[in-house]
Design a protein around this motif. Structure first.
Motif, PDB file in Angstrom:
ATOM      1  N   SER A 157       1.089  -1.686  -0.388  1.00  0.00           N
ATOM      2  CA  SER A 157      -0.179   0.232  -0.220  1.00  0.00           C
ATOM      3  C   SER A 157       0.748   0.807  -0.430  1.00  0.00           C
ATOM      4  O   SER A 157       0.563   2.653  -0.407  1.00  0.00           O
ATOM      5  N   LEU A 158       1.741   1.221   0.171  1.00  0.00           N
ATOM      6  CA  LEU A 158       3.121   2.444   0.597  1.00  0.00           C
ATOM      7  C   LEU A 158       3.906   2.847  -1.136  1.00  0.00           C
ATOM      8  O   LEU A 158       4.586   3.408  -1.147  1.00  0.00           O
ATOM      9  N   GLY A 159       3.205   2.118  -1.952  1.00  0.00           N
ATOM     10  CA  GLY A 159       3.721   1.161  -3.223  1.00  0.00           C
ATOM     11  C   GLY A 159       4.816   1.141  -3.535  1.00  0.00           C
ATOM     12  O   GLY A 159       5.697   1.181  -5.260  1.00  0.00           O
ATOM     13  N   TYR A 160       5.446  -0.408  -2.366  1.00  0.00           N
ATOM     14  CA  TYR A 160       6.394  -1.141  -2.999  1.00  0.00           C
ATOM     15  C   TYR A 160       6.110  -2.073  -4.184  1.00  0.00           C
ATOM     16  O   TYR A 160       4.796  -2.935  -3.988  1.00  0.00           O
ATOM     17  N   GLY A 161       6.356  -2.946  -5.007  1.00  0.00           N
ATOM     18  CA  GLY A 161       6.596  -3.978  -5.644  1.00  0.00           C
ATOM     19  C   GLY A 161       6.795  -4.892  -5.051  1.00  0.00           C
ATOM     20  O   GLY A 161       7.552  -5.031  -3.725  1.00  0.00           O
ATOM     21  N   PRO A 162       5.964  -6.442  -4.855  1.00  0.00           N
ATOM     22  CA  PRO A 162       6.120  -7.357  -4.636  1.00  0.00           C
ATOM     23  C   PRO A 162       7.730  -7.869  -3.986  1.00  0.00           C
ATOM     24  O   PRO A 162       8.072  -8.373  -2.975  1.00  0.00           O
TER      25      PRO A 162
END
Lengths: 561, 216
Positions: free
Chosen positions: A183-188
């Motif tokens: 949700s903070l925009g990090y990819g998996p």
């Protein structure tokens, strides 16, 4: 009464390791306990250093051991990071236990049947792709670089590391942490590496060291897959230890100490490297890079896992095919004449070793289960919390190379007239079985809903009856799974059987390893197949029995798995 | 059963790491009433009940006396105290049938299997669960499970009944009915009952003395 259980468990552990190590150190320096000759002698070490190819043996051990550990670990981490929220993840979990249950020797034989010049893979692509009408004169198995051994180790160690990582992840709340990171925009993948990996590496350290120690000192797989001139150090030491020439015993003892040193240095090296990576990557954690969707990057570990499970399954299948083969021309993909003659002729030879395998495994698994349950119940009643040293103690038999102390332990067994007895074999198996039972059962036992026990107690039932009527039945599933793991671990043991059994007891594993060096794939296939199927059958029963018993109890089917 | 059973707390205090959880408490719980203890969450209500049951973890230090029918409970094993307790969850044993759960509560006695079976059936009928002895507890509704839990506790012939917010997970309508069910059964058997709750409606419905726990 209950207090005796942890004491007995510690006794089972420490006595063989400590006495075995001591009894290895003495002869390595020329000291013969009992001979009253107390002068140091470094002759064994001079002989060891003068062994042709000893340097290459050491290098081979290091490259295969460290290489296999690194590949397995990278495969596990990259697979989980890229697939934790995808269907492949759940599928991999399902296939895990069966691959884990297959004994090392059987897996090695299966792989050899696949990748050998006359193996299934070569047959599948010949002659149309390769032009081979004869098996090529190439060392595809027992190659001098040890690649076949690395592959074999990776196939066996990846499932183990995967399982251990899963349990570390469930404690680290991976799903919630990852939702925050995503949700903070990090990819998996980047999210996983930044938020999960640093948290779980700590608890994974000991299992990783165990894999490293095992890979550096493996003997049964190496006898089948590793090069022979020179072999890895552990195999070399094993050969000296079995040499009928008594003078070789000193050299074997020195070699065993060298093997210990090798494992200790590799663990120290790994630990330093891990610290440096952690330190060097510190700025990376907070540099704000989010990473991409990682879908493309998922292909590599994903196909790695598929390949791994396929190789395991194809290995078993090729053993089954060989077991019912009469004639199989090269480069045909399948035999030209099928027959059960092989099974009829050699099947009866299976009974004795299978009987010993089953007897020893039942005894070792049963005793281990009793010791672990007793210790856990003692821990619970006294509200003890176990310190970190308990984990180190549990991992001791997995961290110390088998050849390092079994050699010395055998000397003690001989002196106490225990060598070659069933008790000696069961005891040495117990040493390797017990840690797995403890690891498999501990968390489940501690996670038991104590309110159920309190309720039973306020109904007027004492702690002992609660143990038998409430705790054990509710925990039946994890208990049986732990038993199946213990059974599989025992069936797979090679060195402990050889050393403690003084060559007098043949199990499916010792037979399979011996046969693998012979020529007849039909017999080898048959023995390795039965060796692999035995633990699988026990696993299926362990999963099936509670499911059947509790078929009418909905809450027992999911919640208490 | 002692019809005039009483549960007495005399200057009972609990301390965790040196800090008292509430001011020392003195209560007489008599057989014909339901006494309610109220207080905010975390004030030690549940721990007090665990102390009465004898299942309080040893990290707590305790003071004062707990007496049941004139006997000091200190040092008595939990299973010998005859203090029945009901929690928020029914906590039916998942591996047993409904009937087996109830029979588990029945003391082992000379009466044969038939008599035990009959008592289980009677208890089921009292709870409006006729013929459900062979059912899997997981297939019962929340309200049904809660009633089985009550009957299981009552069948164990408790000398005191402790209620640890047993109504808080039920929805409003079910809650009022189940409360009535528990209180009626407790009163009918003359068991001194101690209810712990943070819901004023529960306390009001109990109709007995109400004690506010104050922080110590």
């Amino acid at each position: 009464m209950l207090r005796a259980f942890p004491t007995a468990a510690v006794f089972v552990f420490l006595v063989p390791v400590l006495t075995g190590l001591t009894a290895t150190v003495f002869p390595a320096f020329g000291l013969q306990p009992g001979l009253d000759d107390w002068s140091f002698d470094f002759g064994a070490w001079r002989d060891l250093a003068a062994t042709p190819g000893i340097g290459r043996s050491i290098r081979l051990s290091l490259t295969t051991g460290i290489g296999a550990t690194m590949i397995s670990l990278l495969l596990v981490f990259s697979f989980i990071a890229s697939s934790y929220d995808r269907p492949g993840f759940a599928r991999a979990r399902k296939f895990l236990s069966p691959v884990l249950a297959i004994p090392h020797a059987a897996m090695a034989i299966g792989l050899a049947f696949l990748v050998a010049p006359s193996g299934w893979i070569a047959r599948a692509i010949s002659p149309w792709a390769t032009g081979w009408t004869q098996p090529p004169d190439a060392m595809l198995v027992q190659d001098s670089a040890g690649l076949a051994l690395i592959i074999g180790l990776v196939v066996k160690e990846t499932p183990f590391l995967f399982l251990i990582t899963l349990s570390a992840l469930s404690q680290a709340n991976m799903d919630r942490r990852m939702s925050v990171a995503r949700s903070l925009g990090y990819g998996p993948i980047i999210g996983w590496v930044k938020c999960i990996l640093p948290v779980i590496y700590g608890p994974l350290r000991l299992p990783i060291y165990a894999v490293l120690a095992f890979s550096l000192s493996v003997v049964d797989m190496a006898l089948i897959l590793a090069p022979t001139t020179p072999p890895p150090l552990a195999v070399q030491v094993f050969a000296w230890a079995r040499d009928p020439d008594l003078a070789m015993k000193f050299q074997a003892a020195a070699g065993a100490i060298l093997q210990l040193g090798l494992v200790a240095s590799a663990i120290a090296l790994w630990s330093c490297a891990a610290r440096m990576v952690a330190w060097g990557c510190r700025p990376f954690l907070s540099n704000g890079r989010r990473g991409g969707s990682g879908r493309l990057a998922a292909i590599i570990p994903g196909s790695g896992f598929v390949l791994l499970f396929t190789a395991a399954a194809a290995g078993i299948a090729s053993m089954a095919v060989w077991a019912v083969t009469w004639r199989w021309r090269y480069p045909d993909v399948l035999p030209s004449t099928w027959s059960i003659t092989n099974i009829q002729r050699h099947g009866p030879d299976l009974f004795a070793p299978a009987g010993v395998s089953i007897l020893v495994a039942l005894l070792a698994a049963g005793i281990a289960l009793a010791l672990v349950l007793g210790s856990l119940e003692h821990e619970r009643r006294r509200s003890l919390t176990l310190g970190r040293w308990v984990m180190w103690l549990l991992y001791t038999p997995m961290l110390v190379p088998q050849i390092g102390f079994l050699f010395g332990f055998q000397i003690l067994l001989i002196r106490t007239d225990l060598d070659g007895t069933l008790s000696a074999i069961v005891w040495t198996h117990l040493l390797f079985v017990l840690p797995y039972v403890f690891l498999a059962l501990g968390d489940n036992y501690r996670a038991f809903d104590e309110r159920l026990a309190v309720t039973a107690q306020t109904l007027g039932v004492g702690p002992n009856r609660i143990f038998w009527t409430i705790r054990l039945p509710i925990l039946m599933r994890p208990i049986l799974i732990a038993f199946a793991i213990a059974f599989a671990v025992s069936v797979a043991q090679y060195l402990p059987t050889v050393f403690a059994g003084a060559g007098r007891w043949e199990t499916l594993t010792t037979e399979a390893v011996t046969l693998a060096s012979g020529g007849d794939r039909r017999i080898t296939g048959l023995f390795a197949l039965i060796q692999a199927l035995l633990p699988l059958v026990v696993f299926a029963a362990a999963a099936g029995l509670p499911a059947w018993l509790y078929r009418n109890r909905r809450a027992m089917q999911v919640a208490h798995g | 059963m002692d019809k005039l059973g009483t549960l007495k707390l005399i200057n009972v205090g609990l301390t965790l790491a040196g800090a008292p959880l509430f001011a020392p408490l003195t209560i007489d719980v008599s057989a014909d009433t339901v006494t309610t203890i109220m207080g905010p969450s975390g004030c030690g209500k549940s721990s007090l009940l665990a102390h009465i049951c004898g299942t309080l973890p040893p990290i707590f230090a305790t003071s004062g006396r707990v007496e049941l029918n004139g006997v000091d409970l200190a040092g008595v094993a939990p299973e010998r105290r005859r203090t029945g307790i009901l929690f928020q969850d029914a906590l039916l044993f998942p591996h047993m049938s409904v009937g087996e759960n109830l029979a588990f509560g029945l003391p082992a006695a000379r009466d044969g299997r038939k008599a035990r079976h009959a008592r289980v059936e009677t208890a089921l009928a009292e709870a409006g669960l006729d013929g459900m002895a062979n059912r899997d507890p997981a297939t019962l509704s929340g309200g049904q499970q809660a009633r089985v839990a009550v009957m299981r506790t009552l069948l164990s012939n408790p000398a005191a009944l402790l209620l640890d917010e047993p109504f808080s997970k039920l929805d409003a309508e079910l809650r009022a009915r189940f409360r009535r069910f528990v209180f009626d059964h407790a009163k009918a058997r003359g068991v001194p009952t101690l209810l712990v709750t943070h819901d004023p409606n529960d306390a009001e419905a109990a109709g007995g003395p109400i004690i506010e726990l104050t922080l110590g």
